[in-house]
Design a protein around this motif. Structure first.
Motif, PDB file in Angstrom:
ATOM      1  N   ASN A  42       0.833  -1.206   0.000  1.00 12.69           N
ATOM      2  CA  ASN A  42       0.000   0.000   0.000  1.00 12.69           C
ATOM      3  C   ASN A  42       0.868   1.256   0.000  1.00 12.69           C
ATOM      4  OD1 ASN A  42      -2.240  -1.668   0.198  1.00 12.69           O
ATOM      5  ND2 ASN A  42      -2.420  -1.434   2.406  1.00 12.69           N
ATOM      6  N   HIS A  46       0.859   4.264  -2.551  1.00 18.15           N
ATOM      7  CA  HIS A  46       0.576   5.583  -1.982  1.00 18.15           C
ATOM      8  C   HIS A  46       1.607   6.613  -2.456  1.00 18.15           C
ATOM      9  CE1 HIS A  46      -0.857   8.312   1.291  1.00 18.15           C
ATOM     10  NE2 HIS A  46       0.405   8.736   1.216  1.00 18.15           N
ATOM     11  N   GLN A  69      -3.855   4.895  -3.822  1.00 13.06           N
ATOM     12  CA  GLN A  69      -3.891   3.751  -2.911  1.00 13.06           C
ATOM     13  C   GLN A  69      -5.290   3.130  -2.885  1.00 13.06           C
ATOM     14  OE1 GLN A  69      -2.534   4.870   0.996  1.00 13.06           O
ATOM     15  NE2 GLN A  69      -3.825   3.338   1.949  1.00 13.06           N
ATOM     16  N   ASN A  99      -7.395  -0.991   2.815  1.00 15.11           N
ATOM     17  CA  ASN A  99      -6.655   0.260   2.660  1.00 15.11           C
ATOM     18  C   ASN A  99      -7.227   1.359   3.544  1.00 15.11           C
ATOM     19  OD1 ASN A  99      -4.382   0.704   0.576  1.00 15.11           O
ATOM     20  ND2 ASN A  99      -5.701  -0.828  -0.358  1.00 15.11           N
TER      21      ASN A  99
END
Length: 182
Positions: A42, A46, A69, A99
């Motif tokens: 993630n 991101h 993300q 997430n």
């Protein structure tokens, strides 16, 4: 296309996926908002979001980390939705909502800024996304309350996606259980 049936998931496969989601959920719950192993992936997405959306200005650049993300698993879920692939759709939906847990932890840190920051640029100019976003919106004082709502919605989404998988498997026809598709 939406009138096409979903690809059935045999009971044994649904049981294996269910076990995976149960184990992961217990693991995530036991961490109480701490960094999870999946958050390494993630984090890469991101940070890539900051670079990608940064081309459209500083505001989208700061929002871009969370946008990408969330967009990656969401767009994959949409793809598998249209392909009517049950297990893949649930997997992407589950991790879309996972997430939200990661984002909630980051949001809750907006005032204290105690989490270590990662950046793709000069570390001397690293900024806390959610401190900046919440400050710009005038809602910094509500960081932990907003994070709690996002975390709750993440858990609800994760559990709902697994519940849908189980429901889909339980309504599968006997031909699916024998390994044949209809």
């Amino acid at each position: 296309m939406l009138d096409q049936p979903w690809r059935p998931v045999p009971h044994w496969a649904a049981a294996m996926w269910g076990a995976f989601y149960a184990i992961f959920s217990v693991y995530a719950f036991s961490k109480h908002g701490e960094f999870l192993f999946i958050d390494l992936a993630n984090l890469v997405v991101h940070e890539g979001g900051h670079l990608l959306f940064g081309w459209f200005g500083p505001t989208l650049g700061i929002w871009g980390g969370t946008l990408l993300q969330w967009l990656v698993p969401f767009l994959l879920a949409i793809y598998f939705f249209f392909q009517r692939q049950t297990a893949a759709f649930v997997f992407c939906t589950f991790f879309f909502f996972e997430n939200w847990l990661y984002t909630a932890t980051y949001m809750a840190d907006a005032r204290s800024m105690s989490l270590p920051l990662v950046t793709v640029g000069d570390p001397d100019f690293a900024e806390h996304d959610w401190n900046t976003i919440f400050s710009n919106l005038g809602i910094l004082a509500y960081d932990t309350k907003i994070a709690a709502v996002i975390r709750l919605l993440g858990w609800i989404g994760m559990l709902a996606s697994v519940a849908w998988l189980i429901k889909s498997a339980l309504t599968a026809t006997p031909a699916v259980e024998e390994g044949r598709t209809i």
